[in-house]
Each structure stands twice: as C-alpha cells, then as structure tokens.
Design a protein around this motif. Structure first.
Motif, PDB file in Angstrom:
ATOM      1  N   TYR A 176      -2.822  -8.052   5.535  1.00 31.06           N
ATOM      2  CA  TYR A 176      -3.055  -8.804   4.307  1.00 31.06           C
ATOM      3  C   TYR A 176      -2.099  -9.994   4.310  1.00 31.06           C
ATOM      4  O   TYR A 176      -0.916  -9.846   4.639  1.00 31.06           O
ATOM      5  CB  TYR A 176      -2.809  -7.934   3.081  1.00 31.06           C
ATOM      6  CG  TYR A 176      -3.844  -6.850   2.889  1.00 31.06           C
ATOM      7  CD1 TYR A 176      -4.857  -6.981   1.945  1.00 31.06           C
ATOM      8  CD2 TYR A 176      -3.815  -5.694   3.665  1.00 31.06           C
ATOM      9  CE1 TYR A 176      -5.816  -5.986   1.768  1.00 31.06           C
ATOM     10  CE2 TYR A 176      -4.766  -4.698   3.507  1.00 31.06           C
ATOM     11  CZ  TYR A 176      -5.765  -4.854   2.560  1.00 31.06           C
ATOM     12  OH  TYR A 176      -6.714  -3.875   2.395  1.00 31.06           O
ATOM     13  N   ARG A 236      -7.746 -10.521   3.854  1.00 32.32           N
ATOM     14  CA  ARG A 236      -7.591  -9.279   4.612  1.00 32.32           C
ATOM     15  C   ARG A 236      -8.220  -9.462   5.983  1.00 32.32           C
ATOM     16  O   ARG A 236      -9.384  -9.859   6.104  1.00 32.32           O
ATOM     17  CB  ARG A 236      -8.259  -8.114   3.889  1.00 32.32           C
ATOM     18  CG  ARG A 236      -8.294  -6.807   4.681  1.00 32.32           C
ATOM     19  CD  ARG A 236      -8.941  -5.699   3.877  1.00 32.32           C
ATOM     20  NE  ARG A 236      -9.067  -4.483   4.682  1.00 32.32           N
ATOM     21  CZ  ARG A 236     -10.155  -4.133   5.372  1.00 32.32           C
ATOM     22  NH1 ARG A 236     -11.235  -4.934   5.340  1.00 32.32           N
ATOM     23  NH2 ARG A 236     -10.182  -3.022   6.076  1.00 32.32           N
ATOM     24  N   TRP A 294      -9.628 -10.818  -0.621  1.00 32.88           N
ATOM     25  CA  TRP A 294      -9.144  -9.613  -1.288  1.00 32.88           C
ATOM     26  C   TRP A 294      -8.636 -10.047  -2.658  1.00 32.88           C
ATOM     27  O   TRP A 294      -8.121 -11.156  -2.780  1.00 32.88           O
ATOM     28  CB  TRP A 294      -8.007  -8.958  -0.482  1.00 32.88           C
ATOM     29  CG  TRP A 294      -7.556  -7.652  -1.082  1.00 32.88           C
ATOM     30  CD1 TRP A 294      -8.044  -6.403  -0.826  1.00 32.88           C
ATOM     31  CD2 TRP A 294      -6.508  -7.475  -2.051  1.00 32.88           C
ATOM     32  NE1 TRP A 294      -7.381  -5.465  -1.573  1.00 32.88           N
ATOM     33  CE2 TRP A 294      -6.435  -6.103  -2.336  1.00 32.88           C
ATOM     34  CE3 TRP A 294      -5.642  -8.340  -2.731  1.00 32.88           C
ATOM     35  CZ2 TRP A 294      -5.533  -5.572  -3.258  1.00 32.88           C
ATOM     36  CZ3 TRP A 294      -4.742  -7.823  -3.650  1.00 32.88           C
ATOM     37  CH2 TRP A 294      -4.696  -6.455  -3.901  1.00 32.88           C
ATOM     38  N   ALA A 300      -1.474  -2.707   6.332  1.00 33.54           N
ATOM     39  CA  ALA A 300      -1.962  -1.571   5.554  1.00 33.54           C
ATOM     40  C   ALA A 300      -2.135  -0.368   6.468  1.00 33.54           C
ATOM     41  O   ALA A 300      -2.181  -0.504   7.696  1.00 33.54           O
ATOM     42  CB  ALA A 300      -3.287  -1.932   4.884  1.00 33.54           C
ATOM     43  N   PRO A 323     -10.438 -13.584   8.590  1.00 34.37           N
ATOM     44  CA  PRO A 323     -10.110 -12.751   7.426  1.00 34.37           C
ATOM     45  C   PRO A 323     -11.056 -13.008   6.269  1.00 34.37           C
ATOM     46  O   PRO A 323     -11.637 -14.099   6.139  1.00 34.37           O
ATOM     47  CB  PRO A 323      -8.685 -13.184   7.081  1.00 34.37           C
ATOM     48  CG  PRO A 323      -8.578 -14.587   7.591  1.00 34.37           C
ATOM     49  CD  PRO A 323      -9.469 -14.662   8.804  1.00 34.37           C
ATOM     50  N   HIS A 353       0.819  -1.206   0.000  1.00 38.85           N
ATOM     51  CA  HIS A 353       0.000   0.000   0.000  1.00 38.85           C
ATOM     52  C   HIS A 353       0.859   1.265   0.000  1.00 38.85           C
ATOM     53  O   HIS A 353       1.870   1.341   0.705  1.00 38.85           O
ATOM     54  CB  HIS A 353      -0.934   0.016   1.216  1.00 38.85           C
ATOM     55  CG  HIS A 353      -2.074  -0.942   1.098  1.00 38.85           C
ATOM     56  ND1 HIS A 353      -1.944  -2.273   1.433  1.00 38.85           N
ATOM     57  CD2 HIS A 353      -3.354  -0.770   0.676  1.00 38.85           C
ATOM     58  CE1 HIS A 353      -3.107  -2.886   1.232  1.00 38.85           C
ATOM     59  NE2 HIS A 353      -3.972  -2.005   0.773  1.00 38.85           N
ATOM     60  N   SER A 358      -5.170  -3.020   8.911  1.00 37.75           N
ATOM     61  CA  SER A 358      -5.485  -4.370   8.455  1.00 37.75           C
ATOM     62  C   SER A 358      -4.209  -5.145   8.149  1.00 37.75           C
ATOM     63  O   SER A 358      -3.165  -4.564   7.835  1.00 37.75           O
ATOM     64  CB  SER A 358      -6.359  -4.318   7.198  1.00 37.75           C
ATOM     65  OG  SER A 358      -7.602  -3.708   7.464  1.00 37.75           O
TER      66      SER A 358
END
Length: 699
Positions: free
Chosen positions: A386, A400, A411, A380, A408, A82, A384
C-alpha cells in the motif's frame, strides 16, 4: 556583554551587545524573544493592524482561497496499517477540518476510533501520531493542543474508544512500539524531567508502570524505537537530522521484554540507515553507508553488525532511494526469497520497481499514475504493498499493488478512480552557481487556456528548502495548483543542502558550507530572469522553516534579486538559533556558535544580522517586499525568529507609504498540522501577497 536572561524573563527594548569570539554582535530586538511580555504584545498588535490593512487590498485573496478550498475538498486517506482482521487508517472527509482515525473490519463501513474534532470542537487539537497494538484491539494515539507538537499519549480501546490506562503527558511525536508478550505494554521515547534522561522506556498499559531500557547519552541526539516481526527491538539514535544514525537490535523472545540486551547494528558510522524485517527473517537496511544515493543491504538479526551486511539493491546515480518495503512473492514469481518494493526520486519525480530480495535483480517496474510522488509504502499480510501517490495536479490517494502485478489500484475498496486533472507542464533549467556547480531548477506551468506564454515572462514563485538532506518530491499542493491555474509559474531550486543529488549534495550545503545553498538559490533566480521566464519585479522567493532562512539570506545578500519574498516560520537569527526551538538539535546541519569557524560561517549569511547591518548603512539598500509568517505555538523554529527579523527589516527599510515587510502572526497553531480552514487561509494569503507584488492577474 549583556548576560542572557532566564527563559521567559522580560527584557525591555534597548541595545544589547554580545561579544562572541572577539566580535561585537548587536541584538537590539532581543526583547522580542519574550513571547508574552506587554511590550511584545503591543508590538505584535501593531504588526497585525499593518497586515490587515495591506491584506484587505490584495485583489486575489478571496479568489485564491476559494480555488484552494475547492481543490482540497476531497476525501484524504492515509496508508493503512493492517492487524488481524482489521485495517487502521486516517481519513479526512471532504469538508472536514481534521483527519480522524478509523478501523475497517471486513465489508463493514469504516468505524471511527478517535476524532479530534469531536473531542475539541474549537479545532485546536490535532492527531499527531497513532499505532495499533499487535492484535488490533487497542491503539495508541498522540494528540497536541495549539500547535505545540508536545502533547498527550494515550491507549484507546478499538471497540469503544475508551482509555485503557493512564495517559502520558509531554510526548512529542514518539514512536510507539508494542511489546510482543506479557501484560499489554509498549516502548516509547520521552525525557525524564527529574533526571534529564532522554531515552526509550517500556510502559505497561494497565497501570502506567515504566522501565528505562535505553538511555540516550550523547547530546543533541533523537532516539527512536521499533519492534520488528513481533520479536526484535530496534533502537535508533539520530545524530543531527539527515546526517548519521546509530542502531541496536535486541531479541525480545523468551521473556526478555523488560531486560533487552541490544547489540550494535551500526554505531559510530557516518551513514543514515533505516531497517525493516522481511518475511524470511532477515533484516533489510536502506542506508547511505558506502552509497551516497542509498542502497539496500541484508543481514541476519543474529549477527547484525555492519561487517556482515550484504548489498542487495545497489545505489543508482542520479536517483535517491527514498523508501522500500519487503513483501512475499506471488505464486507466479516462485517460492523462496521475498521481493523488495523500491521507490526512487529523480529531481522530484518518483520511480518504483520490484526486485528479488536475494539478488537485487529487477522483477518488474511499477506503473505509476503519472509524474508524481510515492510515499510511505507498507506491506500487508497478503503480500500487497500500500502506498500514497500524488502529483502536482492530483490530490494524494492510496494505491494497492498486489503481489506480482505492475499497476496499482485504488484503495479503500470502492474508492473511485482519480478525477481528471488539469494539464501541467514541467521543464528543467540548469544554472551555474558561484563555484561552477550546475544546479537544476524545475519549472511548472499550466497548459492550455490561461497558461503563460511559454517563451515570455510571467509572475513566478521560486521555492527552495535546501536542508537536512531532504530531496524535494513533487506531490500535491492545492496552493501551487491554484497559482498555476491563475496564470503564474512555479519553480523549485534543487539547491545543495537538500538530498536531490544524494548525500554528497546534502553535505556540500550544510555546516560551514551552508552559504553554498544561498549561492545556489541566487544563481537559480538569476537563471530564471536570464531565460526570460520572469523579470526581477515579477519574481517572488518562497521558503519555509530552513527554506525560510534560505530565501531571507538570498534576499538580504542580493536586494535586487527579486520583487518579493515569502518566508514562513523561518530561522533568521543564526547567532542564537541554538537557544530557540529545536535549534540545539541542528548543530550538525548549521554548525554551532561555540566554534569560531562555524560562527564565522553562520554570521556570513544570518539574515537578521544582515538586516541590522543594512539599517546602519547610508544609504540603506532597497530590500524586496517581505511577508513573514509566525506561529505562536511553534516549538521547532520558534516564532522569535520571524518577530526579530520583521523588526530588523522595518528598521532597515527606507521611508515609504506602506510597510515593505509584513508579519502574519497566528496563535493556537504551530509548525505542524492545523485545521484545514486555517491552512487554506494561510496559503491563500501568502500567495495573494505574491500575486499582488508580482502583478499576477488570472486570465
């Protein structure tokens, strides 16, 4: 003693004998170390014709290829990175040969930034690594051609895909760490060809101007570099893969990007350590220092030395702490300390949990989709995590985990839920190695129609790796699943040398103790037969790279052990492994020929020399049938190993109607990633060989 030739110098077939520590060591196939000589080319052409004749008669070859193609025909994403307003990831759409780098911006569909297939329609170019800049307007990509894993580093515009400055040739899987200030620039790792210095360099994007900021002076080490939190430069040196890491930290704030002053974090300690920066400004370290199963410690980056570390998450006996991520707490969990996402592996199966970053207290477990593998967790900006998840029956997908939640979700946005997976059963068999050590063996079989009789023998592949402290994780393999669905069993021996039982397990099967790993594999094969799960003639050993060395060593030590062997890109000549590929970097793992005790251990299991000794005996032993694979562009283990091993096994073979050893040799590929079509072809051929030799016939 015949002197060593210069690299690339042709050596005609004939007797070569070295004297090492007073021992005469024959090497009649050294001429095959010259990859492009006319003699090697003719010899390889003979092996190609033999292989094609044999492979054409394997009844499951097309069946397995079609099944594997259908199992990999899904979109395959990577964990995203990100940046402000953007997320970068790779995706290999179903039916594509290579993944491409894409950027996601808001609700817009993914936009391609770089596609290796568009640049090179031949499929020989691979995307090896990538790293977006701090603002996300530029991204560094590394590509290579023909599998050599040594290629080009360039910076591209995220908006247009155009180059932003001169490219860098000759880079091999380097970390790229973007500098936080001034002209766009980044730190990366390369070797200076003129001075022979391998180290960390700061490079300006605009004109390619460079400054050496850290020279790696110790031989056989691999430097690395990261920038943490936009401020701290982390420089690492790995001394032997999986053995020891040195770390230094430098503050880049206040205009010190070009003149960092690194301070030791961990130097000279026998521990492997990885560091991340938390949102609270503390440095968090996953380490084997003082914890063979790995623990997490915290320290202020202002005083990062080992003496200041505080343990946060303790080691857990029986489960290797594989990965972690530092994340902000959700409002419902209270303010203050961040949280730690932690994943552990217990005999190949991942477990995940979230802990308080100050006390290490368990906040909650993470509900994973099944018994599989978690990898590459990343945080992120919204807190969150990932992560990638896969299991034996389900292709990798990205999940995610929002702050404070236990389960989770999929995504990218709009990604469908995972389709139903075939039922696969897992059991663990324990066996006693030669020295009495108990070694676990995980056994998989398909459940339901077509499954083997649970109490009866079935064609079985026994896989092992046992090197560099790597714990085996049970992710997705279309090849393994295709084998199971055809009615076979698949077993994994958790031998010493790997990391399945912590650092001590690794060290107990490395260096002069590497023969223990071979003994563990032999004991695992014997245990499968004794348990009635297979018979000798229906058992095939399988391993690649360091695992290829292991299965060849086991089969040449015990010719009656199994009916077949698959050794993919193996090490084989342990008297000369330091002279080929990256062998010089692996002396911590295997030892060095320069040391007489290391040399004695290496020669005690070197498969190439065992085959040469067998060729000189009367009568010759009846080795199992062997399939070797070699890749001409292999810059890791070097394709000279399978070439020489094939020649030695052919010389040792008894006269017969068909060759007991085959070499599947490919050009324009190497040890690492390749186009999907070529990967499917290799996997299908290898397992069709195993099916033919073990009598597997799908029900």
């Amino acid at each position: 003693m015949v002197p060593n030739r210069a690299p690339g110098a042709a050596l005609a077939p004939g007797p070569v004998v070295d004297t090492l520590h007073g021992r005469r060591v024959a090497d009649p196939h050294r001429w095959l170390e010259t990859p492009d000589s006319p003699e090697t080319a003719r010899w390889l052409d003979e092996r190609r014709r033999e292989y094609e004749r044999e492979a054409a008669a394997w009844p499951l070859r097309e069946h397995l290829a079609e099944r594997i193609r259908s199992l990999v025909a899904t979109d395959l994403w990577s964990v995203p990175a990100h940046r402000p307003g953007r997320a970068f990831a790779t995706v290999r759409p179903a039916g594509s040969e290579h993944p491409r780098l894409v950027v996601l911006e808001g609700p817009a569909p993914p936009r391609t930034v770089y596609d290796p297939a568009a640049e090179d329609p031949t499929g020989r170019t691979t995307l090896d690594a990538w790293e977006p800049g701090p603002g996300g307007d530029m991204v560094a990509v590394q590509t290579s051609l023909g599998g050599v894993e040594r290629g080009i580093l360039r910076v591209l515009s995220t908006a247009t895909g155009d180059p932003c400055g001169p490219q860098v040739p000759g880079v091999r899987y380097s970390h790229v760490a973007w500098a936080p200030e001034g002209d766009p620039s980044f730190f990366y790792v390369r070797r200076d060809g003129e001075r022979g210095v391998r180290g960390v360099w700061l490079r300006r994007v605009r004109d390619g101007a460079e400054t050496l900021v850290h020279a790696c002076t110790a031989p056989g080490t691999v430097p690395g570099v990261r920038v943490l939190g936009g401020r701290w430069l982390l420089v690492t040196e790995s001394h032997g893969t999986g053995h020891r890491t040195d770390l230094w930290l430098a503050d880049l704030s206040g205009g010190r990007t070009a003149r960092p002053a690194p301070r030791p974090v961990q130097v000279g300690e026998e521990g492997e350590t990885e560091a991340r920066l938390g949102p609270d400004g503390l440095l968090y370290l996953r380490t084997t220092l003082g914890a063979p199963w790995r623990r997490i410690c915290a320290v202020s980056p202002e005083e990062p030395g080992v003496e200041h570390w505080t343990e946060v998450v303790a080691q857990e006996s029986g489960a290797t702490l594989d990965a972690f991520a530092v994340l902000a707490r959700s409002p419902g969990e209270g303010a203050g300390a961040p949280a730690l996402f932690v994943s552990r592996t217990r005999l190949g199966i991942s477990e995940a949990s979230v802990h308080d970053a100050r006390t290490g207290a368990l906040l909650h477990p993470v509900d994973l989709p099944g018994e599989g593998m978690v990898s590459t967790p990343e945080t992120a900006p919204d807190g969150s995590v990932y992560l990638a998840y896969a299991d034996v029956a389900a292709q990798q997908r990205i999940l995610r985990l929002p702050p404070g939640e236990r389960r989770p979700g999929p995504w990218p946005p709009g990604a469908p839920d995972a389709p139903p997976s075939p039922a696969v059963e897992r059991t663990v068999l324990w066996c006693g190695s030669e020295d009495g050590t108990r070694v676990p063996v995980t056994v998989f079989g398909a459940a339901g129609a077509g499954a083997p009789d649970p109490s009866g023998p079935a064609p079985t592949i026994l896989h092992a790796y046992g090197g560099f402290g790597r714990p085996r994780q049970f992710g997705f393999s279309a090849t393994v699943l295709a084998w199971l669905l055809a009615g076979g069993r698949y077993a994994v021996a958790h031998v010493r040398g790997g990391g399945d039982a912590g650092r001590a397990w690794h060290l107990a099967g490395s260096g002069r103790a590497k023969p223990r790993a071979v003994e563990d594999l032999v004991a695992s094969a014997d245990a499968l037969v004794a348990a009635g799960l297979c018979t000798r003639d229906r058992l095939c050993l399988s391993g690649g790279s360091a695992g290829g060395l292991l299965v060849l060593a086991a089969a040449t030590a015990r010719p009656d052990l199994c009916g077949a062997v698959i050794a993919s890109a193996p090490l084989a000549d342990m008297a000369r492994f330091e002279r080929m590929g990256l062998g010089r970097m692996w002396t911590r793992e295997f030892g060095t020929v320069a040391d007489p005790d290391d040399f004695a251990a290496l020669m005690s299991y070197s498969p190439y020399h065992r085959a040469l000794e067998a060729a000189a005996r009367t009568p010759r032993p009846d080795f199992p049938d062997v399939l070797l694979t070699g890749f001409h562009g292999d810059t890791r283990t070097d394709a000279a190993h399978p070439r020489k091993m094939c020649a030695a096994l052919l010389a040792a073979a008894r006269d017969g109607a068909r060759p007991p050893v085959l070499l599947r040799y490919e050009r324009d590929v190497g040890h690492g990633p390749r186009a999907v079509g070529r990967a499917v072809g290799l996997a299908a051929d290898a397992h069709a060989f195993a099916a033919h030799r073990t009598g597997l016939s799908p029900r």
